[in-house]
Design a protein around this motif. Structure first.
Motif, PDB file in Angstrom:
ATOM      1  N   ARG A   1       0.839  -1.203   0.000  1.00 16.18           N
ATOM      2  CA  ARG A   1       0.000   0.000   0.000  1.00 16.18           C
ATOM      3  C   ARG A   1       0.870   1.247   0.000  1.00 16.18           C
ATOM      4  NH1 ARG A   1      -4.522   2.183   4.323  1.00 16.18           N
ATOM      5  NH2 ARG A   1      -3.552   4.207   4.706  1.00 16.18           N
ATOM      6  N   SER A   2       0.435   2.232  -0.776  1.00 14.02           N
ATOM      7  CA  SER A   2       1.107   3.529  -0.776  1.00 14.02           C
ATOM      8  C   SER A   2       0.095   4.617  -1.106  1.00 14.02           C
ATOM      9  CB  SER A   2       2.248   3.558  -1.799  1.00 14.02           C
ATOM     10  OG  SER A   2       2.925   4.809  -1.781  1.00 14.02           O
ATOM     11  N   GLY A   3       0.213   5.741  -0.408  1.00 10.51           N
ATOM     12  CA  GLY A   3      -0.702   6.842  -0.664  1.00 10.51           C
ATOM     13  C   GLY A   3      -0.058   8.180  -0.345  1.00 10.51           C
ATOM     14  N   LYS A   4      -0.598   9.226  -0.957  1.00 13.91           N
ATOM     15  CA  LYS A   4      -0.127  10.595  -0.742  1.00 13.91           C
ATOM     16  C   LYS A   4      -1.198  11.415  -0.027  1.00 13.91           C
ATOM     17  CE  LYS A   4       3.334  11.315  -4.342  1.00 13.91           C
ATOM     18  NZ  LYS A   4       4.350  11.698  -3.347  1.00 13.91           N
ATOM     19  N   ALA A   5      -0.745  12.522   0.601  1.00 11.16           N
ATOM     20  CA  ALA A   5      -1.629  13.487   1.267  1.00 11.16           C
ATOM     21  C   ALA A   5      -2.474  12.817   2.346  1.00 11.16           C
ATOM     22  CB  ALA A   5      -2.518  14.204   0.243  1.00 11.16           C
ATOM     23  N   LEU A   6      -1.862  11.927   3.113  1.00 10.49           N
ATOM     24  CA  LEU A   6      -2.560  11.238   4.192  1.00 10.49           C
ATOM     25  C   LEU A   6      -2.285  11.921   5.529  1.00 10.49           C
ATOM     26  CD1 LEU A   6      -1.868   7.591   2.986  1.00 10.49           C
ATOM     27  CD2 LEU A   6      -4.012   8.862   2.822  1.00 10.49           C
ATOM     28  N   THR A   7      -3.022  11.534   6.532  1.00 12.26           N
ATOM     29  CA  THR A   7      -2.958  12.252   7.805  1.00 12.26           C
ATOM     30  C   THR A   7      -1.627  12.086   8.536  1.00 12.26           C
ATOM     31  OG1 THR A   7      -4.130  12.591   9.897  1.00 12.26           O
ATOM     32  CG2 THR A   7      -3.941  10.322   9.117  1.00 12.26           C
ATOM     33  N   ALA A   8      -0.918  10.976   8.273  1.00 13.86           N
ATOM     34  CA  ALA A   8       0.350  10.730   8.968  1.00 13.86           C
ATOM     35  C   ALA A   8       1.271   9.918   8.069  1.00 13.86           C
ATOM     36  CB  ALA A   8       0.103   9.983  10.281  1.00 13.86           C
TER      37      ALA A   8
END
Length: 451
Positions: free
Chosen positions: A323-330
């Motif tokens: 899993r990878s994501g941008k603009a997340l809370t932490a």
């Protein structure tokens, strides 16, 4: 050891932020000396003096942790040639000189086939090496074609398909912890491990990278290369040695064991999403589709999650989630190894045991083991955590990669068949997403991701 590097695309962000500081690290550690030469080649109409001034400025900005004399020595070792890196005559002038050379393609991957063709026409001194950044190709077919072009230019041992994750001390610690500790390796299988998560979640949004990112997205930018490489180290069988052949053979075995995904598998075991407008701390963040340079019609994802299973004796029955994501809370950048529950719990009915989790922190570095212990009253359970921090690495990741290139050790680079297998693993996902078999979800910037 090669003492000459040619950077094609030398005035770009990769050179400024990573390659020049890596050379300063090598100079500081004594791996390169006064005889080392750096040649930059790019389309800007600069003189060598201007390139040296620019290099010095970037080293002061991005390599401030290294001594000033090492930074000055790297800048002073440089010269520059204006070049069309797809033109054989310009490339021939850039690589000209005595002895072998390491040619680093610090360029958009879409240019690789044309640049490799120009290098072939230009000719390279015997013993030279080629370095390419990820992603290697844009799909399986293009990776195979690029491998064929490279095979006509230099031997496979001279091709360095680099992925800086492999040179991160934290990533290597996954393999070291497994293989150097008897307490772990006997448990390192599906009998004891239910799930392994490989996660690279970032608070960082697009940050002006639309020119590159909007053409690849989270799946190709992170999962296809970085996270699959970590998967290989997590799941591989113990190699006989850490030499390039043994290590890379075992990594290819892991990729070959990934169960092929059907359209139904992709629909039920993958997710994609992109961030909507939200708030990160004190700052408002526009939606991804409103970011400068983004083409909404491309439907580029900023979050990707893929569940894989390995058809092997060791791992049948364990789920691997990438899993990878941008603009997340932490920021969450780790490998989380989740063990199965104990088979019997001889405590009171009010007690509950949380399964053990071994966490390898990738950034920042660290190792944490979540355990259960007895509480203040007999029969009660309480959660415990054992944590350790690692010493800072002797060389930054790119410093380690460049040292391996100069020394001719490809163990931490990706072999041609390995690059193709990585594309084979995700080809069904790419195809199904292109056909919209998986919906594009949204999540507010600054949130934990899609629901």
């Amino acid at each position: 050891m090669i003492d000459r590097i040619v950077l094609l695309g030398a005035t770009g962000d990769l050179s400024a932020r990573y390659l020049l500081p890596a050379l300063a690290a090598l100079r500081t550690a004594g791996h390169i000396g006064d005889g080392f030469r750096l040649t930059g080649a790019s389309r800007e109409d600069w003189s060598s003096e201007k390139f040296r001034d620019w290099a010095a400025e970037q080293l002061d900005r991005h390599g401030e942790s290294f001594p000033a004399d090492a930074r000055r020595a790297v800048a002073a070792s440089a010269d520059y040639r204006r070049a069309d890196v797809t033109d054989a005559a310009d490339v021939r002038a850039a690589v000209a000189g005595d002895g072998p050379v390491a040619v680093y393609l610090a360029l958009p991957p879409s240019l690789f086939p044309r640049v490799v063709g120009a290098l072939h026409d230009a000719g390279l001194p015997p013993g030279s090496r080629i370095v390419l950044e990820k992603p290697f190709g844009e799909d399986l077919d293009s990776a195979q074609e690029l491998n064929q072009l490279l095979a006509e230019l230099v031997p496979e041992q001279a091709v360095f398909r680099v992925d800086h994750f492999l040179a991160m001390t934290t990533v290597q610690n996954v393999l070291g912890s497994r293989l150097a500790n008897r307490v772990l390796e006997p448990l390192w299988n599906s009998t004891h491990i239910a799930e392994i998560e490989i996660v690279w979640d970032e608070t960082l949004a697009l940050e002006g990278r639309a020119g590159y990112y909007d053409h690849v997205g989270a799946l190709k930018d992170m999962v296809q290369n970085h996270l699959l490489q970590v998967l290989c180290l997590v799941a591989m069988e113990p190699p006989i040695t850490l030499g390039e052949r043994d290590l890379r053979d075992r990594k290819v075995d892991v990729l070959r064991s990934v169960r092929p995904l059907t359209d139904d598998d992709v629909a039920h075991h993958t997710r994609r999403a992109r961030y909507a407008a939200g708030r990160m701390g004190a700052h408002d963040v526009p939606s991804y589709t409103d970011e400068e340079g983004v083409d909404p019609s491309r439907r580029t994802e900023t979050f990707a999650e893929v569940e894989l299973e390995l058809d092997s004796w060791r791992w049948a029955g364990t789920t691997f989630r990438l899993r990878s994501g941008k603009a997340l809370t932490a920021d969450r950048k780790e490998v989380a190894v989740r063990f199965r529950p104990v088979p019997h719990l001889p405590f009171g009915l009010g007690s509950a045991a949380v399964p053990n989790v071994l966490r390898f922190g990738l950034e920042p570095e660290g190792l944490t083991l979540d355990l259960m212990g007895t509480g203040s009253r007999a029969g009660d359970l309480t959660e415990l955590a054992l944590a350790a921090r690692m010493d800072p690495p002797g060389l930054p990741a790119y410093g380690r990669l460049l040292l391996d290139v100069l020394n001719g050790d490809p163990a931490l680079s990706i072999r041609g068949d390995e690059a193709e297998e990585a594309w084979r693993v995700l080809a069904p996902v790419i195809s199904a997403w292109e056909r919209d078999l998986v919906p594009m979800e949204e999540y507010p910037a600054g949130s934990a991701g899609p629901a």
